[in-house]
Every structure is written in C-alpha cells, then in structure tokens.
Write an enzyme that holds these catalytic residues in place. Structure first.
Site, mmCIF file in Angstrom:
data_model
loop_
_atom_site.group_PDB
_atom_site.id
_atom_site.type_symbol
_atom_site.label_atom_id
_atom_site.label_comp_id
_atom_site.label_asym_id
_atom_site.label_seq_id
_atom_site.Cartn_x
_atom_site.Cartn_y
_atom_site.Cartn_z
ATOM 1 N N CYS A 28 14.261 -90.200 20.077
ATOM 2 C CA CYS A 28 13.706 -90.863 21.256
ATOM 3 C C CYS A 28 14.012 -92.355 21.207
ATOM 4 O O CYS A 28 14.561 -92.870 20.225
ATOM 5 C CB CYS A 28 12.193 -90.634 21.342
ATOM 6 S SG CYS A 28 11.277 -91.381 19.982
ATOM 7 N N CYS A 75 12.736 -94.332 18.293
ATOM 8 C CA CYS A 75 13.541 -94.238 17.072
ATOM 9 C C CYS A 75 14.610 -95.322 17.048
ATOM 10 O O CYS A 75 14.921 -95.886 15.987
ATOM 11 C CB CYS A 75 14.202 -92.857 16.971
ATOM 12 S SG CYS A 75 13.034 -91.498 16.770
ATOM 13 N N ASP A 114 19.412 -67.014 13.963
ATOM 14 C CA ASP A 114 19.171 -67.493 12.605
ATOM 15 C C ASP A 114 17.659 -67.646 12.447
ATOM 16 O O ASP A 114 16.937 -67.722 13.447
ATOM 17 C CB ASP A 114 19.878 -68.831 12.394
ATOM 18 C CG ASP A 114 19.565 -69.449 11.048
ATOM 19 O OD1 ASP A 114 19.640 -68.735 10.047
ATOM 20 O OD2 ASP A 114 19.222 -70.647 11.014
ATOM 21 N N ASP A 125 21.193 -73.156 13.802
ATOM 22 C CA ASP A 125 21.041 -74.606 13.715
ATOM 23 C C ASP A 125 21.715 -75.238 12.514
ATOM 24 O O ASP A 125 21.902 -76.447 12.477
ATOM 25 C CB ASP A 125 19.552 -74.974 13.673
ATOM 26 C CG ASP A 125 18.951 -74.768 12.293
ATOM 27 O OD1 ASP A 125 19.192 -73.693 11.700
ATOM 28 O OD2 ASP A 125 18.256 -75.675 11.814
ATOM 29 N N ASP A 185 25.796 -72.064 10.001
ATOM 30 C CA ASP A 185 25.903 -71.249 11.221
ATOM 31 C C ASP A 185 27.109 -71.619 12.072
ATOM 32 O O ASP A 185 27.371 -70.948 13.073
ATOM 33 C CB ASP A 185 24.641 -71.408 12.076
ATOM 34 C CG ASP A 185 23.387 -70.921 11.370
ATOM 35 O OD1 ASP A 185 23.480 -69.884 10.683
ATOM 36 O OD2 ASP A 185 22.333 -71.573 11.500
#
Length: 727
Positions: A43, A46, A447, A626, A630
């Site tokens: 955001c 941050c 996953d 994620d 993967d």
C-alpha cells in the site's frame, strides 16, 4: 545477557568484519545500484515507511519503491552491500530478496507502450481540431472559404498520419517484405489513398476532402491497438523473473580468505560461505556449520528444515540462523534455479503459439480487402468511362468500410470490460487471452500454503499452558527469527503475556533457543533437542523444570477458501489440492475443504507433471498457486492465477493476479469468463453482419470515404457498447 526482545546472532564473529578489509573493499567498489524484491509491500503507507526508513541509512543516496512490481531500487555510495540494505528492510519489518538488475531490462516494452499512447493522443487531438474545421464545410461553406478549411485540415492531417500511422506502416512493410499480408496492410493502403485523394480534392478545389475520416480511422485503430497492447504487456516473463532471483555474487573461501566473486566465476569444488539471512548462490553440499534453511522458494512450504554437514542445498534457498560453508556442485546456468527458469521459458514459449479467434479471423480476412477494393476500382473505371475521381472514391470507401477495425476490437473491448468488473471484485487480468482459456476450464488445481491458506502458522493450544510456561516461551520465542517462534511470540503478545527475565540467552543454529531462568536451563526448539516426544503435527517444544511442553500450530485458511471450492464444484468443475507439504497436513486440509482429489509431497516438477497428465487426458486445467515452486505448473496450465502476495516470478507466470486476501473471486472469474466469451461471439456476429450489409453499399458507390469512416466508427462503437454490457 540479552534482553528478551533482542535477536542475538547465531554467530557473533560473522557480524564483526575487520575494519581494514571493509575500508579496502569500499575503496575498490564503484557506486552501487541495488535492486530488491519486497513482496510484503502492498500500500501507499509501505512506500512512505520504506523510503523514509531507507533514507536514514548511511551511504544511501536515493530510494524508489515500485508498488506495482513490489521492487525497490536503491542508489548508494561505494561499499554499501545488498545484505546491509536487506538487514535495514528487515528492521523496518519487510522481507527482501536481491535481484540482478542485468536481467530485468524492460525498457523496450515500456517504450512501445509510451509510443502507442503518444500517437493515440496526437491523433485524438488532431481529429478534434479537424472535426471543428469540418463543421463549417458541412454547414455549407464553399469556394475560397471551403478551400481554406480543407488546406488547414491538410496541414494538420498530413503530419498526423505520418506520425500516428507509423505502427501500421512499419508492420505492413515488414509483412510484405516477408511475403505475407496482415490486417495492417489494407489499413495502410486505406490511410495513404484517403490522404492522397483528399489532397487531390483540395488542390482541385473539390467539394469533398476526407481528412477527418483518415485521422478518425487512425484514432480508432490506435485505440484498439493500445487496448490490446496493455492486455499483453502487463504479463512479464516468469523465466526472466526467475533468472533475476539468482544471486549475482557469492563469498568464496580460499584458505580461509573470503573473496566476493560473481557466481558465474564459481566452478564445481569451490567452497562458498553463506551467512544467516543470505540466499544460496549455488547448488551444493554443506561441509561446515549448522543452521536451518527456508526452502519455500522451491517447495512453497514456509517451515524451515535443518541444515548440517552432508545436507544438500539448492540455489535460491534462504539460510536462516547460522553460517554455512557449502561446496559447489552446480552454479550459474547449471543450478536448479536456472534449470527451473528454463522449464518455465519452455512452457511460456509453447503458450505464445496460442492466438485469439479475432487474430486468426483478421489474418484470414486481411488479404481479401485490397483485392476487393482494387476490383471495385477497375469495375468502376470501366462503368464510368474512366472517371478516376469516382473510381478512386469507391475504392477508398471500400477499403475503409471493409477494414477489420471492429474485428480487431472484438476481443480487447470485452477483455477491458471484463477486467474492470473483475478488478472491482479483486482479480486483475494480465493476459488478454486468459478469459478465452478460462471459459474452457473443467479442472482447477490449488496449491495449499499461501493459496488456500495464508501461509502463516497459528498456535492452536496456548490455553493448555500455565502462566510461567507462557512467559518463558514468550522471552525465548521473541529472541528468535524462526517463523514458528515469531508466530508464537506474536500470539502470546496479543494475549498480554509479558516475557520472563532470562540470563545467558543464546541461539543454537538448527535447534532452537536456550537460556537460564531462575537458575535452571530452559530450551525452546526441536523435540529431540529439548527431550520431548515429537508429535505428528507441526509443533515447537519447551523444556522447563524437567518437563516438556508442546505448542502445536495450524495454517490459517485464506478467507473464502471454503466458498471458492464449493462454488467451483457447484459449477461442475473438478477440484484438486496439490502441495509440497507432508501427507497428514495435506489430507487434513482436503478434508476441511471437501476436496476428494489431492497429492502431497509434490516437488515443482511433480506439480507440472500432474497438470500435464490431466491435460493429456483432455482436461483444461486452471492452476492457482503462489510460490516459486509453482511457476512451472502455472506456466504449463491452460490458465493460471496467483495471489498478489506471491513472489514476483509466480505473479509473472500467471495470467491473473488475486489482489485481496479473499480467494472467492476465482469462482466468479470462471463463471464470468463464459459470459465474456458470449459477448465476444456476439461481437464477431456484429462485425460479420456489418460487412454483409455495408460492403455492397460501398461497392455499389453509395458511400463516400467520409461516410465509410463514420459507418466503420459506428461499428467499432457498437462492439464497445456490447462489451460494456458486462458491467
């Protein structure tokens, strides 16, 4: 003695580099540009926290955080190391990984986007001005006044066509040189002929000039081209991101002397030092030291594993607690991380052969347009007794009215409309063909860790322990960087537990925390180390006063996990759970979510192999994952989705990104994709009906180039309006 909130180093000697060596190294190093992945940035707050916090670090000149890419660029003075920047970010509360700037050049793609947008703006501005001038002509201006307005329009239109039409002219020329014809060829011919006949009419004081038509045509075509570009350009190469995650430098040990060298210079048999917090630069075998390593980069599971002498490690794994000396078995292009990047690249190259129905139809339709137009020119030259002006007008009108602009907009218009609706639901579409593929899905593979769960362990039995046990555990856990310890400390802190005062607090790499409390030794860590009986579930163990206590953990379900599985099953989709976690944890999760098909202990290639097996059996697979482990499966699947919290490489490999914590939009997306495909088919029908009706009108001479451009624009607008019905 350490305070209860301190985080002691596993190896204090590693933190104290000789001052003379540091000064010498700084003198030899050029100014540094450090590029880091900051996956936890999410955001605007941050941005302020990270940029202000990093600006206070000595040697840092400037800091910029790209929130979209979650990428931090740091310009620093000579001698500032990436490890120091990562440590500063850790103090600010953000995990970070070094990226290799040399593998992340996106300037060419960004340049194409800027050029298209600039040309779109120029053509739009020119179109509005020429339309204003044309109003006077349409209102009845004639003679010198009409000629003046036509001349001014020509002065605007000629440079606009030359500048804004370059994408079509370049592509048409390249295609013709290669011996083929695409939809840009008839577009280019229509633009040039319309401009030519308009200039001819102006010089002859004619009543009709079509400068507004040619600029309008460019504007609508560029609008469709830019929509299509944005749908494609957002998807960055996962293989490129994987390569960027490779550690560019390593500390080589030769007779006890440390030297920082490029990973490319390492050979099999070299020994490298990996300090706590650093990522493994190579594949190798641990020959000295004890620690715990985070293999989530390759396995997707967050719980660390013990690393000691004889343990095999892989590039990309993170060393957590103690220094390790690793003998190189593979480095650079031979490392496991680079081989994974190659697998992803192969999967992506296979996907690039997929083309939309609109592209296939347009490529088949394009060669017939100039033939039809030239045929109309010859026929009317014969019928009109050689009237060049009439024959040229009909030929140009035929070119414009048959131009597949609406066909080119059929897919991008729907994708843009669907993207807006899905974005409001919390799902970002990156690839313009993803909707078409998502509508074909009959099997969904999830996953576990970080996808159906939040990937963060949560203590489950805190109420079973007394106050003294909780206070001692709080003090030990808060001094450790282990994920289980941090989860335990966080949960106890939320309950208002105050840490007990401890003496001689220290960390035993690979085992746990140890201290003295009221004259007795206390330990928090592995079962065997504290003398406890290991449980079948994930747990941390405390020894206190001759007794042992187990703190059990469970992974928290992601919001909407149960709803998304139920929603997909209600749509008739087959749902699979595939994870690298142990069998018991995966079986328990499958039972909680009513998933009958599951696979545990899956390595990255196992996941990709399972998806390939399903697709070989005729299934169309949606993969939702994620982790870096993967990415191969995400690229191999028919269509893929990853959460925004995923690593850059996983998000880059996926076709869609889940923006929020709630995973429910995945089921909504599958359902909405079928509606979107229905709208696309309707757009194709509209384009076909448009051509059936208006192509004969142009061929029989009932449409001027201006009316042809207007009708073509109406066709494009109708396609867009139909797409907006998705909202």
């Amino acid at each position: 003695m350490h305070s209860a909130t301190a985080r002691p180093s596993a190896c204090p000697a590693c933190d104290a580099a000789p001052a003379a060596e540091a000064l010498a190294a700084k003198a030899a190093l050029p100014d540094a540009r450090i590029l880091l992945s900051v996956p936890d940035a999410h955001c605007a707050a941050c941005i302020g926290t990270i940029e202000r916090g990093m600006a206070q670090m000595d040697g840092v000149r400037s800091v910029r955080l790209n929130l979209t890419l979650k990428r931090l660029s740091v310009d620093a003075k000579a001698g500032v190391e990436a490890s120091a920047v990562i440590a500063q970010l850790d103090r600010l509360g953000y995990e970070a990984h070094e990226l290799d700037p040399g593998t992340l050049s996106m300037t060419e793609t960004e340049k194409q986007g800027r050029e298209l947008l600039m040309r779109l703006g120029v053509s739009g501005f020119a179109m509005m001005n020429i339309m204003l001038l044309s109003v006077a002509v349409w209102a009845g201006a004639d003679g010198a006044t009409r000629d003046m307005f036509h001349l001014i329009s020509a002065l605007i239109a000629v440079p606009t066509v030359a500048f804004a039409g370059q994408p079509f002219f370049r592509n048409a020329w390249k295609a013709l040189r290669a011996g083929r014809m695409d939809m840009d060829a008839p577009i280019s011919v229509a633009l040039i002929l319309t401009l030519f006949i308009s200039i001819y009419e102006t010089l002859q004081s004619g009543e009709h000039a079509y400068f507004e038509a040619v600029v309008m045509l460019i504007f609508f075509l560029l609008a469709g081209r830019y929509l299509d570009f944005r749908a494609r350009a957002v998807a960055r190469s996962a293989a490129q991101e994987l390569a960027a995650l490779e550690v560019p430098r390593a500390t080589r040990l030769v007779d006890g002397v440390e030297t920082v060298v490029p990973v490319a210079n390492l050979v099999v048999g070299d020994v490298v030092l990996v300090r706590p917090g650093g990522r493994m630069p190579v594949d190798g075998e641990v020959i000295a030291g004890k620690s715990e390593i985070d293999r989530s980069l390759l396995t997707g599971e967050t719980l660390p594993v013990f690393a000691g002498q004889g343990v095999i490690v892989s590039a990309g794994e993170v060393n957590l607690t103690g220094p390790l000396q690793v003998r190189v078995t593979a480095a650079g292009k031979d490392s496991s991380l680079h081989r994974m990047a190659d697998l992803v690249a192969n999967a992506e190259s296979a996907r690039t052969r997929y083309t939309t129905a609109a592209e296939r139809a347009a490529s088949a339709y394009a060669p017939t347009i100039p033939i039809l137009s030239f045929g109309a020119f010859l026929v009317w030259m014969y019928l009109s007794g050689g009237d060049l002006r009439l024959s040229m007008n009909i030929a140009v009108a035929s070119l414009i009215i048959t131009c597949p602009c609406a066909l080119g907009l059929a897919v991008p218009a729907v994708v843009t409309s669907a993207s807006g609706k899905m974005f409001r639901k919390g799902l970002l579409i990156k690839d313009g063909t993803a909707l078409e593929r998502l509508a074909e899905v009959d099997t969904v593979v999830f996953d576990k860790t970080g996808t159906l769960t939040m990937g963060t362990p949560v203590p489950t039995n805190l109420d079973q322990h007394g106050q003294d046990v909780a206070r001692v555990t709080m003090a030990l856990a808060d001094a450790s960087s282990h994920p289980l310890a941090q989860a335990l400390a966080h949960a106890l802190r939320e309950r208002g537990v105050t840490p007990a005062p401890l003496d001689a607090l220290s960390e035993q790499p690979g085992y746990g925390m140890e201290a003295q409390w009221q004259g007795q030794r206390v330990r928090l860590g592995r079962a065997a180390w504290v003398g406890a009986q290991a449980r079948t579930t994930t747990a941390a163990y405390l020894s206190l006063g001759g007794e042992t206590h187990a703190f059990t953990f469970a992974d928290q379900l992601r919001p909407g996990a149960a709803d998304v599985v139920a929603g997909l099953q209600a749509q008739g989709k087959s749902v699979w759970l595939i994870s690298g976690d142990v069998e018991g944890a995966v079986q328990d999760m499958a039972a909680r979510l009513n998933i009958t098909d599951w696979l545990a202990g899956a390595l990255p290639q196992d996941k990709a192999d399972k998806i390939s097996t399903l697709q070989a059996a005729g299934h169309k697979v949606l993969m939702v994952g994620d982790g870096l482990n993967d990415t191969v499966a995400l690229s191999a699947a028919h269509v893929s989705i990853s959460p925004a919290s995923a690593l850059d490489a996983a998000r880059a490999a996926s076709d869609m990104v889940l923006l929020g914590r709630d995973i429910t939009p995945v089921a909504d997306a599958v359902r909405m994709s079928k509606t979107a495909m229905k709208r696309i088919r309707e757009n194709f029908w509209q384009s076909g009906i448009y051509n059936v009706i208006f192509v004969p009108v142009a061929l029989f001479g009932y449409a001027t180039p201006l009316w042809a451009a207007a009708i073509m624009s109406i066709s494009s607008i109708s396609v867009t309006l139909n797409a907006l019905r998705l909202k």
